[in-house]
Design an enzyme around this catalytic site. Structure first.
Site, PDB file in Angstrom:
ATOM      1  N   LYS A 122     -11.849   0.628 -11.889  1.00  0.00           N
ATOM      2  CA  LYS A 122     -11.996  -0.461 -10.918  1.00  0.00           C
ATOM      3  C   LYS A 122     -13.487  -0.757 -10.724  1.00  0.00           C
ATOM      4  O   LYS A 122     -14.262   0.144 -10.374  1.00  0.00           O
ATOM      5  CB  LYS A 122     -11.345  -0.031  -9.605  1.00  0.00           C
ATOM      6  CG  LYS A 122     -10.999  -1.156  -8.670  1.00  0.00           C
ATOM      7  CD  LYS A 122     -10.206  -0.600  -7.500  1.00  0.00           C
ATOM      8  CE  LYS A 122      -9.782  -1.647  -6.521  1.00  0.00           C
ATOM      9  NZ  LYS A 122      -9.211  -1.048  -5.306  1.00  0.00           N
TER      10      LYS A 122
HETATM   11  C1  E4P Z   1      -7.530  -3.401  -3.406  1.00  0.00           C
HETATM   12  O1  E4P Z   1      -7.446  -2.798  -4.428  1.00  0.00           O
HETATM   13  C2  E4P Z   1      -8.042  -2.841  -2.151  1.00  0.00           C
HETATM   14  O2  E4P Z   1      -7.883  -1.449  -2.172  1.00  0.00           O
HETATM   15  C3  E4P Z   1      -7.288  -3.295  -0.943  1.00  0.00           C
HETATM   16  O3  E4P Z   1      -6.183  -4.079  -1.256  1.00  0.00           O
HETATM   17  C4  E4P Z   1      -8.092  -3.690   0.226  1.00  0.00           C
HETATM   18  O4  E4P Z   1      -7.222  -3.985   1.296  1.00  0.00           O
HETATM   19  P1  E4P Z   1      -7.725  -4.136   2.805  1.00  0.00           P
HETATM   20  O5  E4P Z   1      -8.385  -5.460   2.924  1.00  0.00           O
HETATM   21  O6  E4P Z   1      -6.457  -4.069   3.611  1.00  0.00           O
HETATM   22  O7  E4P Z   1      -8.666  -3.003   3.060  1.00  0.00           O
END
Ligand code: E4P
Length: 217
Positions: free
Chosen positions: A87
Site C-alpha cells: 500500500k
Molecule cells: C483504506 O484502506 C483506509 O484504511 C481506510 O478505509 C480509511 O478509513 P477511515 O477514513 O474510516 O479512517
C-alpha cells in the site's frame, strides 16, 4: 464486488471470514495503532497472522515517503507472504514506486486518493488497486460517491485494469451505493458489512414461520 474488511482486529477479521463473504483485508498505520500493534517486528508479524486467517489480498502500508525507502519497505512487505499487497500513498514518490512494483509484478494499492486526477495517475503507473476515501470526503461536505462514479467513468473510457477499491466506507448505504456505481471492491468495518443483513420484515417473517411451525408440532 469484492468485500474487504478495513481493520487490524483479528477477531473481527475471523468473524468476517467465517461468514464466507470476505475477499481481503486493508490496514493502515492508524488501524494497527488502534489494536496496540506497534514496532516494526510486531507489525510485520501481525500482517502474517492476518494472511493466515483470510484467503485474499492483504494491504500492508509503507511508512517511507521517499522512493528508495518505499521500494525497500515494499519489497520486505511483499516477501512476508504471497497475499500481501503493498500500500503506497498518492505522492510523486509514491507514483514512481507504483510503477516500480507494477514492472516487478508486485501488487499495489494506491492509498489516500481524493480526486479523479490522482486516480488517473495511479492507473497510469499500473496500480493494482486505487483507494478513493469516500467517508473522509463526506466528512468535508463533498460527496465521496461522486468521486467513485467519476473514476469509474474515466477507467471505463480507457479500459484501465486498476481496480477501484472504495475505501473509508463507513456504513451499509456506502456499500450498496458503491455496488450500484460499479466499484470493484469496497473496504469497510464489520458493522457496515453486517448491516447488509438487517431488515425488519426478515425478522418478522422468520418469527411467524417459526411460530406457525410450532403450532403444528
Ligand atoms: C483504506 O484502506 C483506509 O484504511 C481506510 O478505509 C480509511 O478509513 P477511515 O477514513 O474510516 O479512517
Amino acid at each position: 464486488m469484492k468485500f474487504f474488511i478495513d481493520t487490524a482486529n483479528l477477531e473481527q477479521i475471523r468473524e468476517a471470514q467465517a461468514m464466507g463473504v470476505l475477499d481481503g483485508v486493508t490496514t493502515n498505520p492508524s488501524l494497527m495503532a488502534k489494536e496496540g500493534i506497534t514496532g516494526a517486528n510486531s507489525i510485520l508479524k501481525h500482517y502474517v497472522e492476518i494472511c493466515e486467517i483470510v484467503d485474499g489480498d492483504v494491504s500492508a502500508e509503507v511508512i517511507a515517503v521517499d522512493f528508495e525507502g518505499m521500494v525497500r519497505e515494499g519489497n520486505a512487505l511483499s516477501s512476508l507472504h504471497s497475499q500481501i499487497v503493498v500500500k503506497i500513498p498518492m505522492t510523486e514518490e509514491g507514483v514512481k514506486a507504483l510503477k516500480y512494483f507494477s514492472d516487478a509484478g508486485i501488487k499495489t494499492n494506491c492509498t489516500l486518493v481524493f480526486s479523479v486526477g490522482q486516480a488517473l495517475l495511479a492507473a497510469k503507473a499500473g496500480a493494482t488497486y486505487v483507494s478513493p476515501f469516500i467517508g473522509r470526503l463526506d466528512d468535508v461536505s463533498t460527496d465521496g460517491l461522486d468521486l467513485i462514479e467519476d473514476i469509474r467513468l474515466v477507467y471505463d473510457n480507457f479500459a484501465f485494469e486498476t481496480e477501484i477499491l472504495a475505501a473509508s466506507v463507513r456504513n451499509t448505504m456506502h456499500i450498496v451505493n458503491c455496488a450500484k456505481i460499479g466499484a470493484d471492491v469496497m473496504t469497510g468495518p464489520l458493522s457496515a458489512i453486517k448491516g447488509l443483513l438487517k431488515h425488519p420484515l426478515t425478522d418478522i417473517g422468520l418469527d411467524k414461520f417459526l411460530a406457525d411451525y410450532k403450532k403444528g408440532n
